[in-house]
Design an enzyme around this catalytic site. Structure first.
Site, short mmCIF file in Angstrom:
data_model
loop_
_atom_site.label_atom_id
_atom_site.label_comp_id
_atom_site.label_asym_id
_atom_site.label_seq_id
_atom_site.Cartn_x
_atom_site.Cartn_y
_atom_site.Cartn_z
CG ASP A 106 2.04 6.29 0.31
OD1 ASP A 106 1.19 5.88 -0.50
OD2 ASP A 106 1.76 6.85 1.38
CG HIS A 258 6.36 3.46 2.31
ND1 HIS A 258 5.80 2.95 3.47
CD2 HIS A 258 6.06 4.79 2.29
CE1 HIS A 258 5.20 3.93 4.13
NE2 HIS A 258 5.34 5.06 3.44
#
Lengths: 724, 138
Positions: A106, A258
């Site tokens: 993400d 991430h």
């Protein structure tokens, strides 16, 4: 042949006279200029607004409101359907097959960490799904293209990472469509998968999330949650990240990681262990779509590509503009700090040195002086000015009024005074410089004082003004000019500016031997120095600055005498102030340009050129020209940055100005009472000052001819009683 | 255009400007009265060079080397009177009387502004279509 007035051509004969139509066509109207300025402002506002939007300044970041009920979330979703497809109007919740892992990243792409993540994935031949932010894709299209080129899948993580549950439907739609558009423009593919910002495991979906998921489905997107959350955002260490990411038994999993949002070294390290470990346990790595057996991404449509292209370039331009403004703000801050420190250091030292009992310029000067007063339609003020000059305490004062073709009875007004030591000379209209040159030529004495016709001097001002000539190296002396008409706010503002300018700036310039201007209102000269400088030229509109620079270059010292005080009449309206400062700033730039060769010359000219010209250009032109950036950021900060910090920063700047002003007033022994107007000065006066400078620069660049403009006198200073 | 000499002639269309404000009969104008010899009446009319000889960095050619300009046509009130002015040391700085620089600047600025406005309009229209849910051509 041509006829000239005030140093400019006003007409003539033959083909030298431009036709009125030509003149009209060439000069853009004032209204046109304001429209142009308004359009520029509109463009700037748009650019900054796009920049603010792309930097998530519009929507609150992760400020969730409302209750956390999950009554409306269907059981199949809560029970483990990590991929929720509502596109067909019916719920289709799926999960990864056994021994299958879909790594999902993400918040990227990030220019530092995403390439490192891609390197690890490439090394282990593991495809992944990147849920990207549209704003980041706009900034790093190369990385986005690399993702697709290396077989990874792109998903939507919104454009600006807002808390979607707080946004209206149209904003959510915009966040998705904009991200899809920029993906389409940069990578050429569609992205049907979406992940909500701040989402976690599917069992944590509440009613608010579910409404967003339903909306996503209606818009044609499949919502993807995660089975295991590595919690790498908390940077718990590679071991913990691997442990958190590992699914139980041989279950398939969508793993949340991430690749942006801070230091992702632990994520990269964990990934380098996690993938081979899981591969060794018989796991295969896929993208989300591959894992579910869905087809690969289809090419993006033309509409998306066009919309995406516009957005990408808008974000890039906005980012570049914002970065440029930050850079300018830093430059302005550093220049202001440097100037403030220089002012404080040098001005205080200068004042102490000059006020020491041992200070002396040399022998007391009692030689007679000629005071030259150029006058053009100064009937309102000339009598008071001449009277104050003629009755000065210095022995042997000759006042020479050079009437520059006035048509209001200026000369007659002086004659009426009947003062024995006053002469009036009428010269053909040629402007102030020509009038002063006439005065220099006709003066009976070798010490010359030039005074504006709206200026009233203190009785001992002339005597004090010429005392620096006790030093044979001194060629010119600047007096201490104060604003006499301070009743109105605009007068008070100029009073503050004058006191700071004379009490601090001139002391600094004096110390550094680079005084840029002997003020036309009160200045003394040796005739020899004036002649060495070539007299007063009409090549510039700031003949005083031009002459001062010429005197420097001729090898004479130019100094400041704070005790020689005069009061002058400052413009009493904003338009008049605009006209005056327009001429000053334009003239200063002309003078700088005219004397630019001093930069490379040898001797005193070079010494002045290499020290004075850059200093003047930096602090008199560049710094005021960049000053608008402070106001732009103040407004920008109030809307898009932390308001508290913005106000604090603005107050800090104001505090520096107040302290500077207090020091200037103290050194000049002025009462501090007018300083109450200083905070108000920040709102109109300052903006007018830099707009004037911008106007001057544009005029200079465009080659426009600026006129000498006569200011309207109120006679307020002339009506005041003279001290002493 | 460099200003070389100034001849006081009546301006076409402005009859009032032709008359000298010094009034009276035309006054012979020539060189400056030397300071030491200027102890005449306290009020008077003088004609002097409007620029002084430069001794600094930019020496000016002597007046005798300057081309002579024919006097005015003599039709005005003081058409016989002519004042010779020494030229300024430089031409008017930054000034472009041809207007070419201003036109170029205006054209470039206008083009840039127009382009920016077009891009802004296109951007907002494309985003606005999305906001309103209007179909964007695929």
């Amino acid at each position: 042949m041509a006829l000239w007035r005030g140093g400019e051509r006003i007409g003539g004969t033959g083909d030298l006279t431009p036709s009125p139509r030509e003149s009209t066509r060439r000069r853009p109207s004032a209204r046109g200029r304001w429209v142009f300025a308004a359009v520029i402002t509109f463009i700037l506002v748009n650019v900054l607004a796009v920049g603010a939007y792309a930097n998530s300044r519009f929507a609150p970041d992760h400020q969730r409101t409302g209750t956390r009920s999950s009554d409306s979330v269907p059981a199949p979703v809560r029970d483990g359907g990590t991929v929720v497809d509502l596109r067909g109007g019916t719920l289709d919740a799926r999960r990864m097959p056994a021994r299958t892992i879909a790594l999902t990243f993400d918040d990227g792409p990030d220019p530092v960490w995403t390439p490192k993540v891609l390197d690890v994935l490439s090394r282990h031949h593991a495809p992944a799904t990147f849920f990207v932010l549209g704003s980041q894709v706009s900034r790093h299209p190369d990385i986005t293209r690399r993702m697709v080129r290396e077989g990874h899948e792109l998903g939507i993580h919104t454009f600006t990472h807002p808390e979607l549950t707080n946004l209206p439907t149209w904003r959510r739609r915009l966040e998705y469509s904009q991200t899809e558009a920029v993906i389409g423009y940069t990578a050429g593919v569609r992205a049907p998968l979406a992940r909500l910002p701040y989402s976690s495991a599917v069992d944590a979906v509440d009613d608010a999330d579910w409404a967003v998921v339903r909306d996503s489905g209606r818009l044609g997107y499949v919502s993807v949650f995660e089975d295991t959350d590595s919690q790498d955002w908390a940077r718990p260490g590679p071991d913990a990240i691997v442990r958190n990411a590992t699914p139980e038994g041989d279950r398939g999993a969508i793993v949340l990681l991430h690749d942006s949002g801070g230091d992702r070294a632990q994520t990269v390290a964990a990934l380098d262990r996690f993938i081979p470990e899981m591969q060794a346990r018989g796991y295969r790595f896929t993208t989300v779509s591959q894992g579910l057996g869905w087809p690969a991404a289809t090419p993006a449509g033309t509409g998306d590509r066009i919309q995406g292209g516009l957005l990408v370039w808008a974000v890039r331009i906005a980012d570049a503009t914002t970065r440029g403004f930050w850079l300018l703000l830093i430059v302005v801050g550093l220049l202001t700090l440097a100037r403030t420190l220089l002012l404080f250091g040098y001005a205080v030292r200068h004042a102490h040195r000059r006020r020491a009992p041992t200070w002396s310029w040399g022998d007391r000067i009692t030689e007679p002086v000629t005071v030259i007063v150029p006058a053009y339609n100064e009937r309102t003020t000339i009598a008071a000015a001449v009277h104050s000059l003629a009755s000065g305490s210095h022995p042997g004062i000759e006042v020479l009024v050079v009437d520059d073709e006035s048509d209001d009875g200026t000369a007659q007004e002086v004659e009426r005074l009947g003062l024995p030591n006053v002469r009036v000379v009428q010269v053909p209209g040629g402007g102030k410089a020509a009038a002063l040159n006439a005065g220099v030529a006709l003066a009976r004495h070798d010490l010359l004082v030039m005074v504006d016709a709206d200026t009233v001097v203190e009785p001992d001002a002339l005597h004090r003004l010429v005392q620096p000539f006790g030093d044979p190296r001194v060629g010119a002396v600047a007096g201490n000019v104060k604003v006499g008409n301070r009743r109105r706010l605009i007068g008070r503002w100029q009073h503050i500016e004058y006191v700071i300018g004379f009490s601090l700036d001139r002391r600094l310039y004096d110390t550094l031997h680079c005084m840029p201007t002997i003020p036309g209102a009160l200045g003394a000269f040796r005739r020899e120095a004036v002649l060495a400088a070539g007299g007063l030229s009409r090549a510039t509109l700031a003949e005083d600055t031009d002459l001062t620079m010429g005197i420097h270059r001729a090898g004479w010292r130019v100094v400041y005498e704070e005790t020689a005080v005069a009061r002058t009449e400052a413009p009493s309206t904003l338009p008049q102030l605009w006209r005056q400062r327009y001429r000053w700033s334009y003239g200063t730039m002309q003078a700088l340009w005219r004397h630019r060769r001093a930069l490379i010359e040898r001797g005193p000219s070079g010494r002045f050129g290499r020290r004075g010209l850059p200093f003047i250009a930096l602090f008199s032109v560049l710094l005021p020209l960049l000053a608008p950036v402070v106001d732009i950021f103040a407004v920008y900060g109030l809307f898009f940055l932390d308001r508290y910090e913005t106000v604090l920063a603005w107050l800090a700047v104001l505090a520096i100005q107040v302290i500077t002003a207090i020091l200037a007033f103290r050194l000049d022994r002025e009462p501090l009472r007018p300083l109450w107007a200083l905070p108000l000065q920040q709102f109109v006066y300052r903006q007018v000052m830099y707009l004037v400078l911008v106007h001057s620069v544009v005029t200079a660049l465009s080659g426009g001819a600026l006129k000498w403009q006569k200011l309207r006198r109120t006679g307020e200073v002339a009506a005041q009683p003279t001290a002493g | 255009m460099k200003k070389r000499h100034v001849a006081r002639v009546p301006m076409p269309g402005q009859p009032g400007r032709g008359r000298s404000r010094t009034g009276g009969a035309p006054v012979a104008r020539g060189t400056a009265t030397p300071p030491s010899a200027a102890a005449g009446p306290d009020v008077g009319v003088a004609a002097v060079p409007t620029a002084l000889p430069r001794g600094g960095a930019s020496p000016r050619p002597p007046l005798s080397t300057l081309p002579a300009e024919p006097p005015g046509d003599g039709s005005g009130a003081d058409g016989a009177t002519e004042t010779l002015q020494a030229p300024d040391a430089t031409a008017e700085i930054f000034v472009d009387h041809s207007g070419r620089r201003a036109r170029t600047l205006r054209r470039v600025a206008s083009a840039l502004v127009l382009l920016a406005l077009l891009l802004i309009v296109a951007l907002w229209v494309s985003q606005g279509a999305e906001v309103l849910g209007l179909p964007v051509p695929a």
